[in-house]
Write a protein that holds these residues in place. Structure first.
Motif, mmCIF file in Angstrom:
data_model
loop_
_atom_site.group_PDB
_atom_site.id
_atom_site.type_symbol
_atom_site.label_atom_id
_atom_site.label_comp_id
_atom_site.label_asym_id
_atom_site.label_seq_id
_atom_site.Cartn_x
_atom_site.Cartn_y
_atom_site.Cartn_z
ATOM 1 N N ASN A 1 1.737 9.720 3.460
ATOM 2 C CA ASN A 1 0.897 8.555 3.170
ATOM 3 C C ASN A 1 0.575 7.772 4.433
ATOM 4 O O ASN A 1 -0.554 7.327 4.633
ATOM 5 N N GLN B 1 -3.111 7.003 6.191
ATOM 6 C CA GLN B 1 -3.625 5.678 6.574
ATOM 7 C C GLN B 1 -3.978 5.636 8.060
ATOM 8 O O GLN B 1 -4.968 5.037 8.464
ATOM 9 N N GLY C 1 2.138 4.683 -3.172
ATOM 10 C CA GLY C 1 2.134 6.129 -3.017
ATOM 11 C C GLY C 1 3.504 6.778 -3.188
ATOM 12 O O GLY C 1 3.628 7.986 -3.055
ATOM 13 N N VAL C 2 4.515 5.978 -3.496
ATOM 14 C CA VAL C 2 5.852 6.550 -3.674
ATOM 15 C C VAL C 2 5.907 7.289 -5.013
ATOM 16 O O VAL C 2 5.461 6.757 -6.023
ATOM 17 N N PRO C 3 6.426 8.519 -5.036
ATOM 18 C CA PRO C 3 6.489 9.261 -6.307
ATOM 19 C C PRO C 3 7.268 8.479 -7.360
ATOM 20 O O PRO C 3 8.246 7.813 -7.035
ATOM 21 N N ASN D 1 0.822 -1.212 0.000
ATOM 22 C CA ASN D 1 0.000 0.000 0.000
ATOM 23 C C ASN D 1 0.850 1.253 0.000
ATOM 24 O O ASN D 1 0.524 2.244 -0.662
ATOM 25 N N ASN D 2 1.963 1.218 0.736
ATOM 26 C CA ASN D 2 2.818 2.399 0.783
ATOM 27 C C ASN D 2 3.581 2.592 -0.519
ATOM 28 O O ASN D 2 3.786 3.720 -0.966
ATOM 29 N N LEU D 3 4.000 1.473 -1.118
ATOM 30 C CA LEU D 3 4.735 1.586 -2.381
ATOM 31 C C LEU D 3 3.895 2.268 -3.446
ATOM 32 O O LEU D 3 4.415 2.994 -4.287
#
Lengths: 430, 299
Positions: free
Chosen positions: B284, B288, A241-243, A237-239
């Motif tokens: 981010n 969350q 959002g990585v630019p 999930n975090n990946l």
């Protein structure tokens, strides 16, 4: 202000309700406020649509329109016996070329490819390039060309005397079939299209199996309570959002630099030895692969989650192993969703620019890429480079290339929608 | 017949392989952290740079050894701020309209339009900023006020770019609020606006806030629009109408040229990248956390 009024209205309601005309007045005011905001909400929606229209119209505007050209030699002067240049046979064209360029240049052309083997179009092209030498003086947008034609011609007459003004569509079949050129009138996006296709092919080959595999693991095998699996899920999930430019830097450091032996093709002895470095199609494809992997995984998980568990239980009940159930039952019914997600991810990859600039797309390539170890350029990079040039005519080229890119993306998205509908219907009837 | 569970080698191998697929994503993150960290350490280890100069300097001139991050940061923040003043109100209003006002038919037409907007590559937005928004701004405010390259037009266009993100995430949050709340509100005599703004919106606030934060993170990381329209060359300015280079724009420009490895230029873009990564990652994670912490559960 509006909020304050509402606050006091709330207090009144708690204390004492106004009655009679005061009550009526307040209801009218509330409704008026309601209507006003409804208009504001609709205006916001309209603003979004206007932005989209402005964007598309702006590109159309730049893709077509009048241009003013000054020729070194007027093609009319090159006509032989009243036959215009366009219709002359090849022999005449070769003569014209010989008469107008140096002997050395002729020998070079002959050396590159004997004139006997060249096509008429090819020689015609050479004449345009070397003899006529058209130079773009100015370009006008589509809307100026359509609605204020008179002033376009007047301006051209005044500022570029002796120039040839004609309507030009920058998006033509030859724009698509020709490779890059420093001459805007002859430049095309052929190499960029091939580059994009190669890069995307590698992206898909890399990220589709791994993405689907990861989705299967997370949905079918992983115990959700285990820390490791939760870590993987949060991480994905975090990946997402990585630019994208960060992925470019990852690709630069890992694929281009550390794995240079592999990505330059040196370990196979292929690739261009003189310029061999890791800035190749395969590095770009793998970088974009990593970029869209989280998207494919997340979409895949959703598709797999939507498969009813009765299907799995029926499979297990008949004695199938875990993998048999997944391969024969879960995957086939999740496939439309997975494919739709993949196509959307791929259209994201096709439009990506920043990571590829960082990975090292080449600035000028006139030859089609020959394999995964070639240097590359892609459509968005080409658009970026043309946009960065100060001259107007390159902006027009960029607009035409944007149209090509948008048509490509639109057809991809349409195929995703068709695919989804097709499978939905198939499942409904099954 | 023996019906006990048999050990199946094939099944275990497959499961192992699938686990590896999942692990690649973790490796990607580790790779990003390792690469950015390693090159940043090299950057800060060199003689010309230290943390104090990096975070205290207002001049970024690699040629003369000035590495103060502030010009890049202010340009990034300015473009993002402008983007947010465009995207947040419009995005939220669009979300409220789609979720609370629009009839189903209208909604089914408008949603794909927004999706098209979201699917257009950012380089096209960059082109739009340079060839449409900048001339527009220069036409309205005057050519001597607005430079050819400026953060304002880049910021506005980034705003347009993230409108679909804000509106679709916010709309999802608004629609997740159960209809019974709306019915109850109407039953008490509230107007549609009052229901939307004072009942539904507060109930969906965590989702809307998360959307806002993700949008900020997206705007900070946006690259091509600023690379094309905001200008080249770091410039410590607070005027949105001047050219200024953002963090992402700088990375693109430096790496687009011939960059030799192990030079301080090469290391410096990784230090900027690390800052960018930490900034967007924390936003981010924050979003969350907000969703998890403040979500209203209606069962």
């Amino acid at each position: 202000m509006a909020l304050n009024q509402q606050e006091t209205a709330g207090q009144d309601a708690g204390g004492m309700m106004p009655s009679g005309p005061a009550y009526h007045e307040r209801v009218v005011a509330r409704q008026r406020r309601g209507r006003a905001w409804a208009v504001i909400f609709q205006a916001a929606m309209l603003a979004g649509i206007i932005a989209l229209c402005a964007l598309l119209l702006n590109i159309l505007n730049q893709s077509f329109g009048y241009i003013a050209i000054v020729n070194n030699i007027d093609p009319a002067e090159l006509a032989v016996d009243g036959v215009p240049l366009d219709r002359l046979p090849k022999d005449n064209l070769v003569e014209i070329l010989e008469a107008n360029v140096s002997a050395g240049l002729m020998r070079r052309y002959e050396h590159d490819m004997p004139f006997a083997e060249r096509s008429r179009e090819n020689v015609h092209e050479l004449i345009l390039e070397r003899v006529v030498e058209p130079q773009v003086q100015a370009t006008w947008g589509l809307f100026d060309s359509l609605f204020v034609r008179g002033s376009v011609f007047a301006e051209a007459e005044e500022r570029y005397p002796g120039s040839d003004v004609y309507f030009r569509s920058w998006l033509t079949t030859s724009f698509i079939s020709k490779s890059q050129s420093s001459e805007p009138l002859r430049a095309g996006v052929r190499t960029a299209i091939f580059g994009s296709l190669w890069v995307v092919a590698i992206t898909v080959l890399f990220s589709f199996p791994i993405g689907v595999g990861a989705a299967i693991y997370l949905e079918e095998y992983a115990h959700k309570e285990r820390v490791l699996n939760r870590l993987i899920q949060t991480n994905i999930n975090n990946l997402a959002g990585v630019p994208s430019i960060i992925y470019g830097m990852l690709g630069l450091a890992i694929f281009v630099r550390i794995l240079e032996v592999f990505t330059s093709g040196a370990f196979l002895g292929v690739g261009d030895q003189s310029t061999a470095n890791g800035r190749t199609i395969i590095s770009a494809g793998l970088t974009l692969g990593l970029l869209i992997l989280p998207l494919i995984i997340i979409n895949g998980q959703e598709a797999i989650r939507a498969v009813p568990s009765s299907l799995r239980q029926a499979g297990f009940g008949l004695g199938a192993t875990h993998w048999q159930v997944i391969w024969h039952h879960v995957l086939p019914s999740a496939m439309p969703g997975i494919l739709t997600g993949t196509i959307l991810a791929v259209s994201r990859a096709i439009g990506e620019t920043a990571p590829l600039v960082v990975v090292g797309a080449s600035t000028f390539i006139a030859l089609d890429p020959s394999g995964p170890f070639s240097k590359f350029t892609v459509l968005p990079i080409q658009i970026y480079q043309w946009t960065s040039r100060p001259q107007d005519e390159f902006r027009n080229l960029a607009a035409a290339a944007i149209l090509v890119l948008l048509i490509l993306l639109l057809s991809l998205n349409a195929s995703a929608v068709l695919l989804r509908n097709h499978f939905d219907r198939g499942q409904a009837s099954a | 017949m023996d019906l006990r569970r048999k050990p199946r080698v094939g099944e275990s191998i497959i499961q192992g392989f699938l686990f590896l697929c999942g692990a690649i994503s973790v490796l990607t993150t580790l790779g990003i952290v390792y690469i950015l960290g390693r090159e940043s350490v090299l950057f800060f280890a060199s003689e010309e740079v230290n943390l104090l100069k990096f975070f205290g300097g207002t001049e970024w001139q690699p040629a003369i050894g000035r590495f103060g991050i502030w010009p890049l940061v202010t340009a990034t923040l300015m473009a993002s701020l402008i983007a947010m003043t465009v995207a947040l109100p419009i995005g939220l209003c669009v979300a409220i309209y789609l979720s609370e006002y629009a009839p189903d038919r209208t909604r089914s037409i408008l949603k794909p339009v927004l999706e098209i907007l979201a699917g257009i590559p950012t380089v096209v937005y960059g082109y739009f900023a340079l060839t449409f928004m900048t001339p527009l701004l220069r036409g309205i405010l005057g050519r001597d006020v607005v430079e050819i390259y400026n953060t304002a037009s880049a910021g506005i266009v980034i705003g347009i770019l993230v409108i679909p993100l804000v509106s679709s995430m916010s709309e999802d949050a608004l629609r997740a609020v159960p209809g019974t709340l709306r019915q109850a509100s109407y039953g008490l005599g509230a107007t549609r606006l009052e229901t939307a703004v004072r009942i539904v919106l507060p109930a969906a606030l965590s989702g809307v806030a998360a959307a806002f934060i993700v949008a900020i993170s997206r705007a900070i990381g946006e690259t091509m629009i600023v690379a094309i329209a905001a200008g080249a060359g770091p410039n410590f300015t607070f005027s949105p109408f001047r050219a200024a280079e953002t963090m992402t724009g700088h990375i693109v420009r430096i790496s687009g040229g011939d960059l030799s490895y192990d030079s301080i230029d090469y290391n410096s873009i990784f230090a900027i990248g690390l800052l960018l990564f930490l900034l967007t990652l924390s936003l981010n994670v924050l979003s969350q956390w907000i969703v998890r912490r403040f979500r209203e559960e209606y069962e």
